[in-house]
Scaffold this motif. Structure first.
Motif, PDB file in Angstrom:
ATOM      1  N   TYR A   1      21.616   0.360  -3.379  1.00 21.52           N
ATOM      2  CA  TYR A   1      20.465   1.171  -3.745  1.00 21.52           C
ATOM      3  C   TYR A   1      19.913   1.963  -2.569  1.00 21.52           C
ATOM      4  O   TYR A   1      20.018   1.543  -1.402  1.00 21.52           O
ATOM      5  CB  TYR A   1      19.316   0.272  -4.268  1.00 21.52           C
ATOM      6  N   MET A   2      19.298   3.078  -2.919  1.00 17.58           N
ATOM      7  CA  MET A   2      18.439   3.812  -2.016  1.00 17.58           C
ATOM      8  C   MET A   2      17.010   3.546  -2.481  1.00 17.58           C
ATOM      9  O   MET A   2      16.672   3.803  -3.640  1.00 17.58           O
ATOM     10  CB  MET A   2      18.738   5.311  -2.061  1.00 17.58           C
ATOM     11  N   VAL A   3      16.189   3.010  -1.583  1.00 11.01           N
ATOM     12  CA  VAL A   3      14.804   2.707  -1.918  1.00 11.01           C
ATOM     13  C   VAL A   3      13.907   3.522  -0.993  1.00 11.01           C
ATOM     14  O   VAL A   3      14.074   3.475   0.234  1.00 11.01           O
ATOM     15  CB  VAL A   3      14.495   1.209  -1.753  1.00 11.01           C
ATOM     16  N   THR A   4      12.988   4.277  -1.559  1.00 10.99           N
ATOM     17  CA  THR A   4      12.117   5.137  -0.778  1.00 10.99           C
ATOM     18  C   THR A   4      10.665   4.933  -1.172  1.00 10.99           C
ATOM     19  O   THR A   4      10.357   4.478  -2.288  1.00 10.99           O
ATOM     20  CB  THR A   4      12.481   6.619  -0.967  1.00 10.99           C
ATOM     21  N   ALA A   5       9.765   5.276  -0.265  1.00 12.14           N
ATOM     22  CA  ALA A   5       8.333   5.152  -0.530  1.00 12.14           C
ATOM     23  C   ALA A   5       7.568   6.040   0.452  1.00 12.14           C
ATOM     24  O   ALA A   5       8.117   6.505   1.445  1.00 12.14           O
ATOM     25  CB  ALA A   5       7.872   3.699  -0.415  1.00 12.14           C
ATOM     26  N   ARG A   6       6.302   6.242   0.156  1.00 11.36           N
ATOM     27  CA  ARG A   6       5.442   7.073   0.995  1.00 11.36           C
ATOM     28  C   ARG A   6       4.116   6.357   1.207  1.00 11.36           C
ATOM     29  O   ARG A   6       3.590   5.716   0.309  1.00 11.36           O
ATOM     30  CB  ARG A   6       5.207   8.436   0.320  1.00 11.36           C
ATOM     31  N   ARG A   7       3.582   6.509   2.386  1.00 14.12           N
ATOM     32  CA  ARG A   7       2.270   5.919   2.638  1.00 14.12           C
ATOM     33  C   ARG A   7       1.170   6.899   2.220  1.00 14.12           C
ATOM     34  O   ARG A   7       1.278   8.086   2.520  1.00 14.12           O
ATOM     35  CB  ARG A   7       2.084   5.570   4.114  1.00 14.12           C
TER      36      ARG A   7
ATOM     37  N   GLY B   1       0.784  -1.225   0.000  1.00 15.32           N
ATOM     38  CA  GLY B   1       0.000   0.000   0.000  1.00 15.32           C
ATOM     39  C   GLY B   1       0.810   1.266   0.000  1.00 15.32           C
ATOM     40  O   GLY B   1       0.244   2.369   0.099  1.00 15.32           O
ATOM     41  N   LEU B   2       2.133   1.151  -0.134  1.00 12.15           N
ATOM     42  CA  LEU B   2       2.965   2.348  -0.181  1.00 12.15           C
ATOM     43  C   LEU B   2       3.003   2.905  -1.602  1.00 12.15           C
ATOM     44  O   LEU B   2       2.880   2.158  -2.586  1.00 12.15           O
ATOM     45  CB  LEU B   2       4.377   2.030   0.308  1.00 12.15           C
ATOM     46  N   GLU B   3       3.197   4.203  -1.712  1.00 15.66           N
ATOM     47  CA  GLU B   3       3.166   4.878  -2.998  1.00 15.66           C
ATOM     48  C   GLU B   3       4.497   5.565  -3.283  1.00 15.66           C
ATOM     49  O   GLU B   3       5.369   5.632  -2.419  1.00 15.66           O
ATOM     50  CB  GLU B   3       2.033   5.916  -3.013  1.00 15.66           C
ATOM     51  N   ASP B   4       4.611   6.079  -4.479  1.00 15.25           N
ATOM     52  CA  ASP B   4       5.818   6.810  -4.900  1.00 15.25           C
ATOM     53  C   ASP B   4       7.084   6.008  -4.602  1.00 15.25           C
ATOM     54  O   ASP B   4       8.098   6.557  -4.143  1.00 15.25           O
ATOM     55  CB  ASP B   4       5.903   8.171  -4.194  1.00 15.25           C
ATOM     56  N   VAL B   5       7.028   4.710  -4.850  1.00 19.26           N
ATOM     57  CA  VAL B   5       8.200   3.859  -4.616  1.00 19.26           C
ATOM     58  C   VAL B   5       9.283   4.238  -5.624  1.00 19.26           C
ATOM     59  O   VAL B   5       9.045   4.279  -6.834  1.00 19.26           O
ATOM     60  CB  VAL B   5       7.845   2.375  -4.740  1.00 19.26           C
ATOM     61  N   ARG B   6      10.461   4.501  -5.115  1.00 10.64           N
ATOM     62  CA  ARG B   6      11.567   4.936  -5.980  1.00 10.64           C
ATOM     63  C   ARG B   6      12.818   4.132  -5.641  1.00 10.64           C
ATOM     64  O   ARG B   6      13.122   3.881  -4.474  1.00 10.64           O
ATOM     65  CB  ARG B   6      11.831   6.432  -5.786  1.00 10.64           C
ATOM     66  N   VAL B   7      13.555   3.761  -6.684  1.00 14.84           N
ATOM     67  CA  VAL B   7      14.796   2.997  -6.543  1.00 14.84           C
ATOM     68  C   VAL B   7      15.914   3.767  -7.241  1.00 14.84           C
ATOM     69  O   VAL B   7      15.814   4.068  -8.433  1.00 14.84           O
ATOM     70  CB  VAL B   7      14.654   1.600  -7.179  1.00 14.84           C
ATOM     71  N   ASP B   8      16.949   4.101  -6.492  1.00 18.11           N
ATOM     72  CA  ASP B   8      18.092   4.824  -7.051  1.00 18.11           C
ATOM     73  C   ASP B   8      19.390   4.096  -6.734  1.00 18.11           C
ATOM     74  O   ASP B   8      19.662   3.767  -5.571  1.00 18.11           O
ATOM     75  CB  ASP B   8      18.172   6.240  -6.470  1.00 18.11           C
TER      76      ASP B   8
END
Length: 267
Positions: free
Chosen positions: A261-267, A215-222
């Motif tokens: 990697y840097m992996v980020t996400a937003r609920r 259910g997390l959004e804006d998942v980004r992988v750098d």
């Protein structure tokens, strides 16, 4: 996914009785490979530069949470806790460091006793599993992990727990090593901790999908491998591990079998 108890026992021993943080390769403090912005040229890397690289990895991760003063953050796998203490101090937030190891938690409370006393109600350490977080629903503004998810056997469940404890709009960030894509590679033949099951190398896209499914959004992988592997290899070459399998991390990176990697996400 069924957990390999023998692999988990090896992890517990490495971080518990064996105290990985005490090894010179980690400069006796943080436990990560470092985010390097300096140490240019062929000169030897100093211990202070090595330690600073590990502190900078924490700053890079936590800055992705975009924390505000007073936010409540949860660190997964805090280890000796110096990173959690630094984050609480530098970012002006409340940090709870979570770890499954009684020995590490004892070290964290001892090493950071002054910081705990000086940051009342802003720094604490608790025992718990990342697949069953001892945290209420919607309780924190940020969750982060620094180079520890390779030790987790069920990343999908961890992602679900992250989604559960984050408040709406809360953020997640982690830095660690994954495979760029699925496929058979010789990593286990080259990296001892992968062969033993201590480290599990998964495709980064698989974990990104776990976060989305939770259910997390804006998942980004750098990819941040250029800031990690070449410099870490230079550091290892200066230590007593110069002729060890630890030099193979760079080889795996250069062959495209692994990256950081840097992996980020937003609920």
């Amino acid at each position: 996914m069924t957990q390999d108890s023998s692999a988990q026992e090896r992890r517990d021993l490495m971080y518990g009785e064996h105290d990985l943080s005490s090894l010179a390769i980690f400069s006796g403090s943080f436990i990560n490979y470092g985010y390097w912005t300096g140490a240019q040229g062929d000169r030897p890397i100093t211990v202070d530069e090595r330690t600073e690289s590990q502190a900078e990895m924490y700053r890079q991760v936590v800055s992705r949470l975009e924390p505000r003063l007073g936010d409540r953050l949860l660190e997964l796998g805090c280890g000796i806790g110096v990173g959690a203490a630094m984050v609480a101090h530098e970012f002006g937030v409340m940090v709870t460091g979570l770890d499954r190891s009684d020995e590490q938690l004892e070290r964290a409370r001892d090493v950071n006793a002054e910081a705990i006393a000086g940051l009342p109600d802003r720094l604490s350490f608790e025992k718990g599993s990342v697949t069953d977080l001892p945290v209420a629903d919607n309780a924190v503004e940020g969750v982060y992990a620094v180079e520890m998810l390779q030790h987790v056997d069920d990343l999908a469940q961890t992602a679900r727990e992250v989604g559960r404890v984050l408040r709406p709009g809360g953020r997640f960030a982690t830095a660690g090593f994954f495979a760029p894509e699925a496929g058979r590679t010789p990593i286990a033949e080259l990296i001892e901790t992968v062969e033993s099951g201590i480290d599990v190398i998964r495709p980064v896209g698989e974990f990104a999908a776990d976060l989305g499914d939770a259910g997390l959004e804006d998942v980004r992988v750098d990819s941040i491998g250029e800031h990690v592997w070449p410099y870490f290899d230079r550091w290892v070459a200066q230590t007593e591990y110069a002729d060890s399998w630890g030099r193979n991390w760079l080889r795996c990176y250069e062959n495209g079998w692994i990256d950081y990697y840097m992996v980020t996400a937003r609920r």
